[in-house]
Design an enzyme around this catalytic site. Structure first.
Site, PDB file in Angstrom:
ATOM      1  N   GLN A   1       0.838  -1.194   0.000  1.00  0.00           N
ATOM      2  CA  GLN A   1       0.000   0.000   0.000  1.00  0.00           C
ATOM      3  C   GLN A   1       0.874   1.246   0.000  1.00  0.00           C
ATOM      4  OE1 GLN A   1      -3.162   0.081   2.865  1.00  0.00           O
ATOM      5  NE2 GLN A   1      -3.927   2.012   2.103  1.00  0.00           N
ATOM      6  N   PHE A   2       1.129   1.775  -1.196  1.00  0.00           N
ATOM      7  CA  PHE A   2       1.997   2.943  -1.327  1.00  0.00           C
ATOM      8  C   PHE A   2       1.417   4.169  -0.642  1.00  0.00           C
ATOM      9  CE2 PHE A   2      -0.837   3.602  -4.894  1.00  0.00           C
ATOM     10  CZ  PHE A   2      -0.945   4.983  -4.990  1.00  0.00           C
ATOM     11  N   THR A   3       0.105   4.224  -0.447  1.00  0.00           N
ATOM     12  CA  THR A   3      -0.518   5.406   0.152  1.00  0.00           C
ATOM     13  C   THR A   3      -0.136   5.604   1.625  1.00  0.00           C
ATOM     14  OG1 THR A   3      -2.546   4.202   0.675  1.00  0.00           O
ATOM     15  CG2 THR A   3      -2.475   5.361  -1.450  1.00  0.00           C
TER      16      THR A   3
END
Length: 149
Positions: free
Chosen positions: A78-80
Site C-alpha cells: 500500500q503505497f498510500t
C-alpha cells in the site's frame, strides 16, 4: 518501511471479483515501501510484527503473538502509507518507491515474513486494484515505521 497491522477475525483480498487471499484468525498487514528501505528494515519489521504480543490469553490480556496462537497473515502492498498531506488537499506520494525498487523489497518482505512465521502467508497483488475486507478484532490496529526503531 511503514506497516499498519490489524488483528482480525477474518480478512480477504479480492481482485477482479476473484478472492486471491483469505484468512480467519490472524493479522492483516498493509506495507508501504520507500527508496531508503533495506534488508535491515525488512528483517527488523518482520520480527517486530511476528512477535507483537497482541492476541489475548485466557484472561483477556494481550500476551500472545500471531506465531504463538497459530494465526495467519495477509500482506498487502500500500503505497498510500507514504502520503504527505502537509500542503493542500491532494496527498503527495513522492516518498513511495517506484515499482522497480518496491517490488523486490515487497517480495523479500513476504519471504522474510514466511520465514519468521514458519508457514506460508497470503498476499494481495502488487499494484493491483484490490478490495480488502476485514473484521478488525478488538479493534487492534498498530502502526510501525522501521525508521523509528
Amino acid at each position: 518501511m511503514k506497516a499498519v497491522i490489524q488483528r482480525v477475525t477474518s480478512s480477504s483480498v479480492t481482485i477482479s471479483e476473484k478472492i486471491v487471499a483469505k484468512i480467519n484468525h490472524g493479522l492483516l498487514v498493509l506495507v508501504g515501501i520507500e527508496d531508503q528501505d533495506s534488508q535491515e528494515d525488512i528483517h527488523w519489521l518482520c520480527q517486530k510484527i511476528i512477535n507483537l504480543r497482541i492476541f489475548s490469553d485466557e484472561n483477556g490480556i494481550m500476551n500472545f503473538s500471531v506465531k504463538e496462537c497459530q494465526g495467519d497473515i495477509i500482506v498487502v502492498s500500500q503505497f498510500t502509507l507514504h502520503a504527505n498531506t502537509k500542503k493542500g488537499n491532494r496527498p503527495s506520494y513522492i516518498k513511495a518507491s517506484k515499482p522497480e525498487i518496491a517490488i523486490p523489497l515487497y517480495e523479500n518482505f513476504v519471504q522474510q515474513m514466511e520465514l519468521e512465521l514458519g508457514k506460508k502467508i497470503q498476499t494481495g497483488q502488487f499494484g493491483a486494484d484490490m478490495k480488502v475486507t476485514l473484521e478488525n478484532d478488538g479493534p487492534v490496529t498498530i502502526i510501525i515505521d522501521s525508521k523509528n526503531k
